[in-house]
Design an enzyme around this catalytic site. Structure first.
Site, short mmCIF file in Angstrom:
data_model
loop_
_atom_site.label_atom_id
_atom_site.label_comp_id
_atom_site.label_asym_id
_atom_site.label_seq_id
_atom_site.Cartn_x
_atom_site.Cartn_y
_atom_site.Cartn_z
CE LYS A 211 -3.37 3.47 7.83
NZ LYS A 211 -3.36 3.13 9.25
CD GLU A 217 11.14 8.59 4.02
OE1 GLU A 217 9.92 8.86 3.84
OE2 GLU A 217 11.71 8.74 5.11
N GLY A 272 -0.01 0.61 9.95
CA GLY A 272 1.06 0.30 9.00
C GLY A 272 1.86 -0.93 9.41
NE ARG A 273 3.04 0.27 15.58
CZ ARG A 273 2.58 1.50 15.50
NH1 ARG A 273 2.84 2.23 14.41
NH2 ARG A 273 1.88 2.05 16.47
CD GLU A 358 6.13 3.21 13.52
OE1 GLU A 358 7.03 3.86 12.95
OE2 GLU A 358 5.24 2.61 12.88
CG HIS A 389 30.94 -17.38 16.17
ND1 HIS A 389 32.03 -18.06 16.66
CD2 HIS A 389 29.99 -18.32 15.93
CE1 HIS A 389 31.77 -19.36 16.68
NE2 HIS A 389 30.53 -19.54 16.24
CE LYS A 513 6.74 10.21 8.77
NZ LYS A 513 5.35 9.82 8.65
#
Ligand code: F6P
Length: 549
Positions: A211, A217, A272-273, A358, A389, A513
């Site tokens: 965005k 990263e 973003g999410r 978030e 399990h 960050k």
């Protein structure tokens, strides 16, 4: 009192009434609730689109639900909902509209931000994406050497990765199996290495999804991907055929060296999410084709319309949001499990972690004052039956209350062989058995009646009374996926609205960050970074020694 003149949430009469009601219900077991109302199993259900929602196995009565709805009314959840759909700037700390719902609005809808209808731009981008996806899928769009694109790699992180990566897994049986589609997010070079090591650069398309186009990263991985490509093809001009960008930031895209003609745009009013049904979904669209992608958008829209228009008693996102508040604030539940009984939903909960945590991992109310009530839960879970399990033991017999969503489907995906399809009933038998066991447990008397030795009775008793929602659909289709995601988006919205927090900012990710940038020279050059605490300083020294620096 809040700075905005509203009574603080935990001082409202509605809150106090719920707290009192909780005490009154303290000794009521789910077994009692079912015994008192034989119709509960059908009465406590709702439908939205293709989803059948059973909330009968919740620790609630009609009175609980009424009180919760009163809390929603007192906090004006529907008022804020309408403001969101209208395009008002309800993301107060960033002064932005919150309009992921516009991404799936019909072509003729009018939704204005700052006096401008955003819907035509949404459809213009969707049309460009469709055209591009078709060209890649048909082989018309080739790589620099003229070879057909066989591999698509999305490079992005957070909302620019989790959505398309999740949806690609969910809809795998709808994808073009001739294409290899991979997702790289981690700045650990191993991620890009593993994603590219067996691929031919001449057949590989990189989609750089960011965005802001400043996320370290993503930019680092994109730069390495470009080097990998150029090392093989040796010509800068190749970038134009092998790199496209998905972003709101044309300037940064151009700076990186991607022609903005190869950029698919979205807007600052898409969080973003909340973005995978925007241009961020391009990798998914290439994989499943534009028609399936649009079916998915239709699914989102079914639940948007429901959330916008259904009365409180029948409004599923409202109900699910309120149930979460009931457990978080009145039962001290700290987490919420999402347990899909579909292998294809393997990344579903990881996606929801960002969406929910978030959004609602906040401790300051919209007026800037600390909250005095629980906010977002820890969201976790993996597909059944694997979880059974591993950690279900703790849900059944541990000391924590963990409300859970069980998601299952009546039909296996069409692609499976008849033999594998036959396994589906066993999968679903587990699905139904688990919510039954969680709700009703097994009493000491029942255990004794089985002849279990007295010293083992306590160990083999199941208290039950563990709340679950069951979400059932006929089939996992693109539309059903859209419906599920919109359901959770709006559930998160409801909770943020009641808690009076800004669900649409994410300031909590900033500090880490900034510090990472500051620490990096200490690792690489041994630079003396001012302000490093004693622990971090010692860790950096140990790291440098281990790396032989
Ligand atoms: O982790 C913080 C965050 O800002 C997320 O909200 C976002 O989805 C992610 O980083 C990626 O951001 P971008 O799409 O700008 O690269």
């Amino acid at each position: 009192m809040n700075a905005d003149g509203r009574t603080r949430l935990n001082q409202t009469p509605e809150w106090t009434a719920l707290a009192k009601h909780r005490e009154e219900l303290a000794d009521t077991h789910l077994r009692d609730l079912f015994a008192a109302d034989p119709a509960r199993g059908t009465g406590y259900t709702l439908r939205v689109g293709d989803l059948y929602i059973d909330y009968s196995k919740h620790l609630v009565t009609d009175e609980t639900l009424r009180l919760l709805r009163e809390l929603a009314a007192a906090t004006d959840v529907f008022g804020l909902r309408d403001a969101m759909f209208r395009g008002e700037k309800i993301n107060v700390t960033e002064n932005r509209a919150v309009l992921h719902t516009a991404l799936r609005a019909p072509r003729d809808a009018v939704i204005e931000v700052d006096g401008e209808n955003v819907v035509p731009a949404v459809h213009a981008v969707l049309d460009r994406m469709s055209d591009f996806a078709d060209r890649v899928r048909s082989g018309e769009w080739t790589g620099h050497t003229g070879k057909r694109i066989k591999n698509v790699i999305n490079i992005g992180i957070g909302g620019s990765d989790l959505g398309p990566a999740m949806a690609y897994e969910v809809l795998r049986s709808f994808t073009d199996r001739a294409l290899t589609v991979r997702f790289v997010s981690n700045v650990d070079g191993a991620d890009l290495h593993e994603a590219t090591r067996d691929l031919d650069p001449a057949e590989t398309l990189f989609i750089i999804a960011s965005k802001t186009f400043t996320t370290i990263e993503t930019i680092t991985n994109a730069t390495s991907a470009r080097q990998w490509l150029l090392a093989a093809l040796g010509d800068e001009a190749a970038v134009a055929k092998h790199f496209v960008a998905l972003s709101t930031n044309a300037e940064k895209v151009a700076e990186f060296g991607i022609d903005t003609a190869n950029m698919f745009e979205f807007w600052d009013w898409v969080g973003g999410r909340y973005s995978y049904d925007s241009a961020i979904g391009l990798s998914l669209m290439i994989a499943i084709g534009p028609d399936r992608f649009r079916e998915m958008l239709d699914g989102f829209r079914i639940v948007d319309d429901h959330f916008r228009t259904a009365p409180a008693e029948a409004n599923v996102p409202l109900l699910l949001g309120l149930l979460g508040i009931w457990y978080g604030s009145f039962h001290d539940a700290q987490s919420h499990a999402v347990l899909p009984y579909s292998h294809y939903l393997s990344k579903f909960t990881a996606y929801l972690q960002q969406l929910d945590m978030e959004s609602n991992g906040k401790s300051v109310a919209r007026d800037g004052r600390p909250v005095e009530w629980q906010t977002g839960p820890v969201v976790w879970g993996t597909p059944g039956t694997n979880g059974q399990h591993a950690y279900y033991q703790l849900i059944h017999q541990g000391t924590k209350l963990i409300p859970a969503d069980f998601i299952g489907f009546a039909e296996p995906v069409a692609e499976l062989s008849e033999e594998l399809k036959a396994q589906h009933d066993l999968l679903m038998a587990n699905f139904f058995a688990q919510t039954q066991a969680l709700a009703f447990g097994k009493t000491a008397e029942e255990v004794r009646a089985e002849g279990v030795p007295e010293e083992q009775v306590a160990h083999r008793t199941f208290h039950g009374d563990h709340p679950t929602t069951t979400i059932l659909a006929r089939k996992l289709t693109p539309s059903v996926l859209g419906q599920l995601i919109a359901l959770y988006e709006h559930k998160v919205f409801v909770q943020g609205a009641v808690w009076n927090i800004d669900s649409f900012d994410q300031w909590g990710v900033e500090l880490g960050k900034v510090l990472a940038k500051r620490v990096e020279p200490a690792l690489t050059e041994g630079a003396d970074v001012p302000g490093l605490d004693a622990s971090t300083k010692a860790l950096v020294a140990a790291y440098r020694e281990l790396r032989g620096r």
